[in-house]
Design an enzyme around this catalytic site. Structure first.
Site, PDB file in Angstrom:
ATOM      1  CD  GLU A   1      -2.873   1.500   0.275  1.00  0.00           C
ATOM      2  OE1 GLU A   1      -2.313   1.444  -1.028  1.00  0.00           O
ATOM      3  OE2 GLU A   1      -4.079   1.673   0.525  1.00  0.00           O
ATOM      4  CG  ASP A   2      -0.886   4.587  -1.556  1.00  0.00           C
ATOM      5  OD1 ASP A   2      -1.608   4.308  -0.532  1.00  0.00           O
ATOM      6  OD2 ASP A   2      -1.453   5.245  -2.653  1.00  0.00           O
TER       7      ASP A   2
ATOM      8  CG  ASP B   1      -5.289   9.301   5.965  1.00  0.00           C
ATOM      9  OD1 ASP B   1      -4.580   9.702   6.699  1.00  0.00           O
ATOM     10  OD2 ASP B   1      -6.292   9.852   5.427  1.00  0.00           O
TER      11      ASP B   1
ATOM     12  CG  PHE C   1      -3.677  15.508   1.044  1.00  0.00           C
ATOM     13  CD1 PHE C   1      -4.586  14.363   1.555  1.00  0.00           C
ATOM     14  CD2 PHE C   1      -3.270  15.443  -0.295  1.00  0.00           C
ATOM     15  CE1 PHE C   1      -5.076  13.530   0.484  1.00  0.00           C
ATOM     16  CE2 PHE C   1      -3.785  14.581  -1.267  1.00  0.00           C
ATOM     17  CZ  PHE C   1      -4.809  13.538  -0.926  1.00  0.00           C
TER      18      PHE C   1
ATOM     19  NE  ARG D   1      -3.337   7.948  -9.732  1.00  0.00           N
ATOM     20  CZ  ARG D   1      -3.818   7.686  -8.400  1.00  0.00           C
ATOM     21  NH1 ARG D   1      -3.099   7.249  -7.484  1.00  0.00           N
ATOM     22  NH2 ARG D   1      -4.979   7.534  -8.463  1.00  0.00           N
TER      23      ARG D   1
HETATM   24  P1  IMP Z   1      -7.342   5.167   4.644  1.00  0.00           P
HETATM   25  O1  IMP Z   1      -8.339   4.101   4.228  1.00  0.00           O
HETATM   26  O2  IMP Z   1      -7.776   6.324   5.252  1.00  0.00           O
HETATM   27  O3  IMP Z   1      -6.189   4.420   5.387  1.00  0.00           O
HETATM   28  O4  IMP Z   1      -6.860   5.677   3.110  1.00  0.00           O
HETATM   29  C1  IMP Z   1      -5.845   4.945   2.552  1.00  0.00           C
HETATM   30  C2  IMP Z   1      -6.058   5.715   1.186  1.00  0.00           C
HETATM   31  O5  IMP Z   1      -6.090   6.951   1.193  1.00  0.00           O
HETATM   32  C3  IMP Z   1      -4.499   5.832   0.501  1.00  0.00           C
HETATM   33  O6  IMP Z   1      -4.410   4.341  -0.255  1.00  0.00           O
HETATM   34  C4  IMP Z   1      -4.603   6.576  -0.382  1.00  0.00           C
HETATM   35  O7  IMP Z   1      -5.157   6.575  -1.565  1.00  0.00           O
HETATM   36  C5  IMP Z   1      -5.597   7.807   0.300  1.00  0.00           C
HETATM   37  N1  IMP Z   1      -4.732   8.701   1.029  1.00  0.00           N
HETATM   38  C6  IMP Z   1      -4.583   8.925   2.245  1.00  0.00           C
HETATM   39  N2  IMP Z   1      -3.616   9.890   2.680  1.00  0.00           N
HETATM   40  C7  IMP Z   1      -3.336  10.509   1.513  1.00  0.00           C
HETATM   41  C8  IMP Z   1      -2.433  11.640   1.270  1.00  0.00           C
HETATM   42  O8  IMP Z   1      -1.823  12.266   2.004  1.00  0.00           O
HETATM   43  N3  IMP Z   1      -2.341  11.798  -0.197  1.00  0.00           N
HETATM   44  C9  IMP Z   1      -2.873  10.868  -1.086  1.00  0.00           C
HETATM   45  N4  IMP Z   1      -3.702  10.075  -0.895  1.00  0.00           N
HETATM   46  C10 IMP Z   1      -3.997   9.944   0.220  1.00  0.00           C
HETATM   47 MG    MG Z   2      -4.679   4.203  -2.326  1.00  0.00          MG
END
Ligand code: IMP
Ligand code: MG
Length: 180
Positions: free
Chosen positions: A97-98, A101, A150, A163
């Site tokens: 995963e990238d 969050d 962000f 990206r």
């Molecule tokens: P989560 O479900 O809130 O943990 O979100 C994970 C996904 O939200 C990641 O795979 C990203 O696609 C997106 N995301 C969360 N934070 C960022 C950020 O700072 N920049 C860009 N995408 C983000």
């Molecule tokens: Mg993502």
């Protein structure tokens, strides 16, 4: 006001150096090989570099999940937009995963994939924003812990843009062009 990537948080060279370390750790932990499951689309750049930093036998697959709309905040809803091509029964699976969050995406994915009886199921995330966590997620390998900002670049987008930046940058509000 427009939003533009204005500050480098993690430069490209640091990303690549850290990925070499992660690859070495994964080599050690999975001597028999591993299936890397990348989450579309953000993790693709990380997957491509991580897979090349690993020397044990590697297979790759992709899964699509969406929890975000076009903006910067989560909708709180998670849905599978593309499933894996193959079964994972009995395999050692490492989800790539990238960024973690809120944890909503990975919390959901781990429960979905866990039901498919992999031999093991762990997570490698390039970035982690621990302050933002709403759901618990056990991340085995983390590239960098970052503050609650962000970020875009190296696969991460804002409204599908940025990206392709080599560095990970903070997206900030900046004054737009003066009209008139
Ligand atoms: P989560 O479900 O809130 O943990 O979100 C994970 C996904 O939200 C990641 O795979 C990203 O696609 C997106 N995301 C969360 N934070 C960022 C950020 O700072 N920049 C860009 N995408 C983000
Ligand atoms: Mg993502």
């Amino acid at each position: 006001m427009t939003e533009t990537p204005s500050r480098i948080l993690v430069p490209a060279e640091r990303i690549q150096a850290r990925i070499r370390e992660l690859g070495a750790a994964i080599d050690k932990d999975y001597p028999n090989g591993v299936l890397l499951v990348a989450i579309l689309k953000g993790a693709c750049f990380f997957l491509a570099d991580l897979a090349r930093a690993i020397t044990i036998p590697v297979r790759i697959d992709f899964i699509g999940i969406s929890s975000y709309g076009k903006g910067k905040t989560s909708s709180g809803e998670v849905k599978l937009t593309k499933d894996l091509d193959a079964t994972i029964d009995g395999l050692d699976v490492l989800v790539v995963e990238d960024i973690v969050d809120s944890g909503i995406t990975l919390n959901y994915l781990v429960s979905v994939l866990g039901q498919r009886k992999p031999r093991s199921l762990r997570i490698v995330a390039l970035l982690d924003k621990p302050d933002r966590r709403l759901r618990p997620v056990d991340v085995a390998y983390v590239g960098f812990q970052i503050p609650d900002e962000f970020v875009v670049g190296y696969g991460l987008d804002y409204a599908e843009l940025y990206r392709n930046l080599a560095d990970i940058c903070v997206l900030e509000l900046s004054p737009g062009p003066v009209l008139g």
